[in-house]
Scaffold this active site. Sequence first.
Site, PDB file in Angstrom:
ATOM      1  N   TRP A 107       0.834  -1.216   0.000  1.00  0.00           N
ATOM      2  CA  TRP A 107       0.000   0.000   0.000  1.00  0.00           C
ATOM      3  C   TRP A 107       0.858   1.251   0.000  1.00  0.00           C
ATOM      4  O   TRP A 107       0.530   2.245  -0.647  1.00  0.00           O
ATOM      5  CB  TRP A 107      -0.989  -0.005   1.161  1.00  0.00           C
ATOM      6  CG  TRP A 107      -1.953  -1.156   1.051  1.00  0.00           C
ATOM      7  CD1 TRP A 107      -2.096  -2.205   1.917  1.00  0.00           C
ATOM      8  CD2 TRP A 107      -2.912  -1.390  -0.015  1.00  0.00           C
ATOM      9  NE1 TRP A 107      -3.050  -3.058   1.449  1.00  0.00           N
ATOM     10  CE2 TRP A 107      -3.569  -2.603   0.287  1.00  0.00           C
ATOM     11  CE3 TRP A 107      -3.256  -0.707  -1.170  1.00  0.00           C
ATOM     12  CZ2 TRP A 107      -4.569  -3.132  -0.534  1.00  0.00           C
ATOM     13  CZ3 TRP A 107      -4.246  -1.234  -1.997  1.00  0.00           C
ATOM     14  CH2 TRP A 107      -4.897  -2.429  -1.673  1.00  0.00           C
ATOM     15  N   ASP A 176      -2.144   6.675   6.271  1.00  0.00           N
ATOM     16  CA  ASP A 176      -3.150   5.748   5.754  1.00  0.00           C
ATOM     17  C   ASP A 176      -3.504   4.799   6.898  1.00  0.00           C
ATOM     18  O   ASP A 176      -2.715   3.927   7.258  1.00  0.00           O
ATOM     19  CB  ASP A 176      -2.555   4.985   4.561  1.00  0.00           C
ATOM     20  CG  ASP A 176      -3.499   3.923   4.010  1.00  0.00           C
ATOM     21  OD1 ASP A 176      -4.595   3.730   4.573  1.00  0.00           O
ATOM     22  OD2 ASP A 176      -3.130   3.284   3.003  1.00  0.00           O
ATOM     23  N   LYS A 200     -12.469  -1.983   6.363  1.00  0.00           N
ATOM     24  CA  LYS A 200     -11.716  -2.883   7.229  1.00  0.00           C
ATOM     25  C   LYS A 200     -12.147  -2.708   8.673  1.00  0.00           C
ATOM     26  O   LYS A 200     -12.599  -3.639   9.302  1.00  0.00           O
ATOM     27  CB  LYS A 200     -10.230  -2.663   7.049  1.00  0.00           C
ATOM     28  CG  LYS A 200      -9.749  -3.371   5.784  1.00  0.00           C
ATOM     29  CD  LYS A 200      -8.608  -2.725   5.089  1.00  0.00           C
ATOM     30  CE  LYS A 200      -8.355  -3.425   3.756  1.00  0.00           C
ATOM     31  NZ  LYS A 200      -7.702  -2.556   2.797  1.00  0.00           N
TER      32      LYS A 200
HETATM   33  C1  LIG Z   1      -7.111  -2.062   1.757  1.00  0.00           C
HETATM   34  C2  LIG Z   1      -6.141  -0.977   1.886  1.00  0.00           C
HETATM   35  C3  LIG Z   1      -6.087   0.081   0.959  1.00  0.00           C
HETATM   36  C4  LIG Z   1      -6.959   0.128  -0.287  1.00  0.00           C
HETATM   37  O1  LIG Z   1      -8.239   0.474   0.012  1.00  0.00           O
HETATM   38  P1  LIG Z   1      -9.324   0.700  -1.149  1.00  0.00           P
HETATM   39  O2  LIG Z   1     -10.461   1.284  -0.385  1.00  0.00           O
HETATM   40  O3  LIG Z   1      -9.607  -0.656  -1.725  1.00  0.00           O
HETATM   41  O4  LIG Z   1      -8.771   1.611  -2.164  1.00  0.00           O
HETATM   42  C5  LIG Z   1      -5.182   1.090   1.186  1.00  0.00           C
HETATM   43  N1  LIG Z   1      -4.365   1.078   2.250  1.00  0.00           N
HETATM   44  C6  LIG Z   1      -4.376   0.066   3.157  1.00  0.00           C
HETATM   45  C7  LIG Z   1      -3.455   0.123   4.334  1.00  0.00           C
HETATM   46  C8  LIG Z   1      -5.265  -0.977   3.004  1.00  0.00           C
HETATM   47  O5  LIG Z   1      -5.279  -1.973   3.892  1.00  0.00           O
END
Ligand SMILES: *Cc1c(COP(=O)(O)O)cnc(C)c1O
Length: 365
Positions: A107, A176, A200
Amino acid sequence: MVIIMTKHVYNFYAGPATLPLPALKKAQEELLDFQGTGMSLMEISHRSKEYAKMHAEASGLVKELMDLPDDYKIMWLQGGASSQFYMVPLNLQQKEKSMEYVNTGVWSKKAIKEGRFYGDVKVVASSEDENFSYIPNDIEFSDNAAFAHITGNNTIYGTEYHEWPKVSSNVPLTCDMSSHIMDKVIDPKKFGVIYAGAQKNIGPAGVTLVIVREDLFGRVPENTPTLQKWKTHAEKDSLFNTGPCWAIYMCKLSLEYLKSLGGVPAIEKINRKKAKILYDVIDNSSGFYRGHAKPASRSLMNVTFNLPTSELEAKCITEGLSRGMVGLKGHRSVGGMRASIYNAMPIEGVQALADFLKEFQEKNQ
Ligand SMILES: *Cc1c(COP(=O)(O)O)cnc(C)c1O
């Protein structure tokens, strides 16, 4: 709140992921008649007073649970966390200043790639040398970076920051938090920007929570497309255009559940207990289970591990499934197994998995 387990599986998927049962039940109850409107929330105008109330409550819960100061604005955006990979540099870039990143996995790399479309990117630290099994501890951002970007929890590798890197006061730390938002108490004032795909840890797919300190809105070039500017959304409380109403509603219900548990301090305690249960199984298995993450960098949310052979891994995943434990296959870049134990995963689910893993080892070693 009484939780009746009518669900028969424990869902360990990494994302989209398990939601709190009380939130799902509430959604079910209100599905055909949202608070006396005689309609589903999915069918009502995003300008109606019923929707407006729900929307404000969702944002209010984020502010309350994360203890956000008044100068932090909350946005509910579409496009996924991945869209923030370009919205961050687009909104924060500054002439002659480098954009700085730490590379702790897939990521992070995706975020870095987007940053490069906008200008000079510096990767100041990386854990790629050991397949991203740790969080670097010698991170140094420059004093005049446009921003400093980190991936707070690395969903695929199962590593998490337990201490935040230092940044100078004029450099906004940007994180993030897609796979660990609200997993533990943080001081929001350490950050300029926080973003997280909801699917998540706080809700369903379809909405991304973005939190930005107000003074940063002024940086974006005027000729940037309207919807790509954070300030467009912030000024209208995420009602500039039609938002992902249902997804925001599900986040609201999940956050209410979190609040009912006692908020983030309480969920942090539970999360630490849950993670310890699984890491203890790994650590006490005499090497049968091998954790991918180095102990000091272990994630509270994603527990990644391997077994002695890929055949045993496949067998363990299949047997787990037959016992009602779903989603235990690891990501292909690490292989093996991964248990995602987000806020909505009850401790009973983690205990059931730990018991199963111990038994599996006894039978198969
Ligand atoms: C799943 C994830 C993403 C991507 O998320 P999307 O909503 O599918 O774009 C980005 N960063 C992390 C840390 C993730 O676990």
